[in-house]
Write an enzyme that holds these catalytic residues in place. Structure first.
Site, short mmCIF file in Angstrom:
data_model
loop_
_atom_site.label_atom_id
_atom_site.label_comp_id
_atom_site.label_asym_id
_atom_site.label_seq_id
_atom_site.Cartn_x
_atom_site.Cartn_y
_atom_site.Cartn_z
N THR A 3 105.16 50.62 54.32
CA THR A 3 104.51 51.06 55.56
C THR A 3 105.54 51.48 56.61
O THR A 3 106.66 50.96 56.64
CB THR A 3 103.65 49.90 56.12
OG1 THR A 3 103.31 50.17 57.47
CG2 THR A 3 104.40 48.58 56.11
N ASP A 4 105.12 52.38 57.49
CA ASP A 4 105.99 52.79 58.60
C ASP A 4 106.24 51.62 59.56
O ASP A 4 107.18 51.66 60.37
CB ASP A 4 105.40 53.99 59.36
CG ASP A 4 104.03 53.75 59.98
OD1 ASP A 4 103.45 52.66 59.77
OD2 ASP A 4 103.53 54.66 60.67
N GLU A 5 105.39 50.57 59.45
CA GLU A 5 105.52 49.46 60.41
C GLU A 5 106.83 48.70 60.25
O GLU A 5 107.24 47.97 61.15
CB GLU A 5 104.31 48.53 60.30
CG GLU A 5 103.03 49.28 60.57
CD GLU A 5 101.79 48.44 60.76
OE1 GLU A 5 101.91 47.28 61.18
OE2 GLU A 5 100.69 48.95 60.49
N TYR B 94 103.29 40.60 59.36
CA TYR B 94 102.95 41.56 58.30
C TYR B 94 104.13 42.51 58.03
O TYR B 94 104.59 42.64 56.90
CB TYR B 94 101.71 42.38 58.69
CG TYR B 94 101.52 43.64 57.88
CD1 TYR B 94 101.24 43.58 56.51
CD2 TYR B 94 101.63 44.91 58.47
CE1 TYR B 94 101.09 44.74 55.76
CE2 TYR B 94 101.47 46.07 57.72
CZ TYR B 94 101.20 45.98 56.37
OH TYR B 94 101.05 47.13 55.62
N LYS C 51 106.63 43.00 54.72
CA LYS C 51 106.78 44.27 53.99
C LYS C 51 108.25 44.71 54.01
O LYS C 51 108.75 45.26 53.02
CB LYS C 51 105.89 45.37 54.61
CG LYS C 51 104.40 45.14 54.47
CD LYS C 51 103.88 45.18 53.04
CE LYS C 51 103.89 46.58 52.43
NZ LYS C 51 103.25 46.59 51.08
P1 NAD Z 1 93.87 46.16 51.30
O1 NAD Z 1 94.03 44.91 52.09
O2 NAD Z 1 92.63 46.98 51.47
O3 NAD Z 1 93.97 45.83 49.74
C1 NAD Z 1 94.92 44.96 49.22
C2 NAD Z 1 94.51 44.63 47.78
O4 NAD Z 1 95.51 43.75 47.24
C3 NAD Z 1 93.16 43.90 47.67
O5 NAD Z 1 92.40 44.48 46.62
C4 NAD Z 1 93.55 42.47 47.33
O6 NAD Z 1 92.58 41.79 46.55
C5 NAD Z 1 94.85 42.68 46.57
N1 NAD Z 1 95.72 41.49 46.59
C6 NAD Z 1 96.07 40.76 47.69
N2 NAD Z 1 96.87 39.74 47.31
C7 NAD Z 1 97.06 39.85 45.97
C8 NAD Z 1 97.81 39.12 45.02
N3 NAD Z 1 98.54 38.05 45.39
N4 NAD Z 1 97.79 39.52 43.73
C9 NAD Z 1 97.05 40.59 43.36
N5 NAD Z 1 96.31 41.33 44.21
C10 NAD Z 1 96.32 40.96 45.51
O7 NAD Z 1 95.17 47.01 51.61
P2 NAD Z 1 95.37 48.60 51.72
O8 NAD Z 1 95.05 49.02 53.10
O9 NAD Z 1 94.67 49.24 50.58
O10 NAD Z 1 96.94 48.70 51.53
C11 NAD Z 1 97.52 48.83 50.24
C12 NAD Z 1 99.03 48.87 50.37
O11 NAD Z 1 99.41 49.97 51.20
C13 NAD Z 1 99.62 47.62 51.03
O12 NAD Z 1 100.79 47.28 50.36
C14 NAD Z 1 99.90 48.05 52.46
O13 NAD Z 1 101.00 47.33 53.01
C15 NAD Z 1 100.23 49.52 52.27
N6 NAD Z 1 99.94 50.41 53.41
C16 NAD Z 1 98.70 50.40 53.99
C17 NAD Z 1 98.42 51.27 55.04
C18 NAD Z 1 97.06 51.32 55.69
O14 NAD Z 1 96.88 52.03 56.67
N7 NAD Z 1 96.04 50.62 55.17
C19 NAD Z 1 99.41 52.16 55.49
C20 NAD Z 1 100.68 52.13 54.86
C21 NAD Z 1 100.91 51.26 53.82
P1 TYD Z 2 94.89 48.51 62.67
O1 TYD Z 2 93.80 49.32 62.02
O2 TYD Z 2 94.78 47.01 62.61
O3 TYD Z 2 96.26 49.02 62.07
P2 TYD Z 2 97.79 48.67 62.51
O4 TYD Z 2 97.77 47.55 63.47
O5 TYD Z 2 98.39 48.26 61.21
O6 TYD Z 2 98.33 49.93 63.08
O7 TYD Z 2 94.97 48.90 64.20
C1 TYD Z 2 95.24 50.23 64.60
C2 TYD Z 2 95.37 50.23 66.10
O8 TYD Z 2 94.12 49.87 66.69
C3 TYD Z 2 96.36 49.20 66.63
O9 TYD Z 2 97.03 49.74 67.77
C4 TYD Z 2 95.50 48.04 67.05
C5 TYD Z 2 94.23 48.72 67.52
N1 TYD Z 2 92.98 47.95 67.35
C6 TYD Z 2 92.11 47.77 68.42
O10 TYD Z 2 92.37 48.23 69.56
N2 TYD Z 2 90.96 47.07 68.22
C7 TYD Z 2 90.65 46.53 67.00
O11 TYD Z 2 89.59 45.88 66.88
C8 TYD Z 2 91.56 46.73 65.92
C9 TYD Z 2 91.25 46.16 64.57
C10 TYD Z 2 92.70 47.45 66.13
#
Ligand code: NAD
Ligand code: TYD
Length: 338
Positions: free
Chosen positions: A126-128, A152, A156
């Site tokens: 992630t960019d975070e 988090y 990562k």
């Molecule tokens: P999500 O929370 O929707 O899904 C995570 C999945 O991992 C779930 O299906 C969960 O059951 C599984 N999981 C959790 N712990 C586990 C374990 N110990 N063993 C096996 N499976 C397990 O997450 P997402 O939003 O789909 O993100 C997927 C990946 O992409 C993550 O690694 C996250 O850090 C990365 N990512 C997410 C975003 C975003 O905006 N959502 C952006 C950049 C990177």
């Molecule tokens: P989020 O979807 O949790 O992603 P991330 O924190 O990983 O970027 O949140 C996106 C942005 O929205 C973040 O600045 C936090 C804000 N946010 C709210 O203002 N209200 C909410 O209820 C949530 C879940 C997020």
């Protein structure tokens, strides 16, 4: 790459990736390992559960014996690690599980990949991990210092360092992708965009943290999934790629657009207490993956948001299923008294 182990393939991005590969790459066997936490849902895979070239296995990435058995049984060539605890707010209330899954789990997968001599390990990061930008700072590049601010992002970042170390120490062919915020179908409604869509549709308050002027770069999930496939199949081992939508928006801009598109009043907006340590701005320079691998985003934010809203309108049964347990309680704890 014909035989892949996808971890976390029942979550939001992982399930979009698995469905995309099964649709577009019929010659690829996908073994899908997922623990099915609150964020993982077999409904995300629907009819794909029955496909002959998709084997779903419920299990934990921290279980090294099981991971090695799967690699042997299915002659796995590569691992794509999506499995993670992924929500910043949860990492603030309960950080330990983030270390267990995101750090120890990744280490377990790396050891298996090294010992079984896999030909590729892609870490979906992630960019975070780069921390927070000031308004006029340049976007994150792959050379930006790693400075995570939340439990988090710290977990990562730790995983990214381990991936790099396995590449350096044992020549494991690794890649790391660092993507900006995703949105689209099947996203668990604790993340901002699906939360705001569903609250707006149900005339519930939209909880904006602090002033809502935090900036995120939004990318439609299918574009992220395509980028991961391109990295898996075309990148040189050892390379890190930033992935982003060239689409910086304040949270207020996104929320106002959602309200406009679902035809609801801005009076639903409710400013609530800010998130602890809230990162102010993320922005991605995705120039490297565009130049080296020819990837670029294809879905505009307006188009992606409309598709996403339509998806949630069409899938109320999915929503009530995923929120029936854990999320109801989580939402009550977070916002119940505000
Ligand atoms: P999500 O929370 O929707 O899904 C995570 C999945 O991992 C779930 O299906 C969960 O059951 C599984 N999981 C959790 N712990 C586990 C374990 N110990 N063993 C096996 N499976 C397990 O997450 P997402 O939003 O789909 O993100 C997927 C990946 O992409 C993550 O690694 C996250 O850090 C990365 N990512 C997410 C975003 C975003 O905006 N959502 C952006 C950049 C990177
Ligand atoms: P989020 O979807 O949790 O992603 P991330 O924190 O990983 O970027 O949140 C996106 C942005 O929205 C973040 O600045 C936090 C804000 N946010 C709210 O203002 N209200 C909410 O209820 C949530 C879940 C997020």
């Amino acid at each position: 790459m014909n035989r892949i182990l996808v971890t976390g393939g029942a979550g939001f991005i992982g399930s979009n990736f698995v469905r995309m590969i099964l649709d577009e790459e019929p010659g690829v066997l996908v073994v899908n390992l997922d623990k099915l936490t609150y964020a993982g849902n077999l409904e995300n895979l629907g009819g794909y559960m029955k496909k002959a070239n998709h084997k779903f296995v419920k299990g934990d990435i921290c279980n090294g014996d099981m991971v090695e058995k799967l690699i042997d049984e299915y002659k796995i060539e590569a691992i794509i690690n999506f499995a993670a605890e992924s929500h910043v707010d949860r990492s603030i209330s309960e950080p330990k599980v983030f270390i267990d899954t995101n750090v120890t789990g990744t280490l377990t997968l790396l050891e298996a990949a090294r010992d079984k001599k896999l030909t590729r390990f892609v870490q979906v990061s992630t960019d975070e991990v780069y921390g927070s930008l000031k308004p006029d700072d340049p976007e994150f590049s792959e050379r930006t210092l790693i400075s995570p601010n939340s439990p988090y992002s710290a977990s990562k970042a730790a995983a990214d360092h381990l991936v790099r170390a396995f590449g350096h120490t044992w020549n494991l062919p690794v890649n790391i992708t660092r993507c900006s915020n995703n949105y689209g179908a099947y996203q668990f409604p604790e993340k901002m965009i699906p939360l705001m869509i569903n609250n707006a549709l149900n005339d519930k308050p939209l909880p904006v943290y602090g002033d809502g002027m935090q900036v995120r770069d939004w990318l439609y999930v299918n574009d992220h999934c395509r980028a991961i496939w391109v990295v898996l199949t075309e990148a040189k081992a050892g390379e890190v790629y930033n992935i982003g939508g060239c689409n910086e928006k304040t949270n207020m801009e996104v929320i106002r657009l959602i309200l406009k598109k679902v035809g609801k009043e801005e009076s639903l907006i409710k400013h609530v207490a800010d998130r602890l340590g809230h990162d102010r701005r993320y922005a991605i320079d995705a120039g490297k993956i565009m130049t080296e691998l020819g990837w670029k985003p294809t879905v505009t934010f307006e188009e992606g948001l409309e598709k996403t809203i339509q998806w949630y309108l069409d899938n109320s049964a999915w929503l009530s299923n995923v929120v029936s347990g854990d999320y109801q309680k989580y939402y009550q704890d977070m916002y119940g008294n505000r």
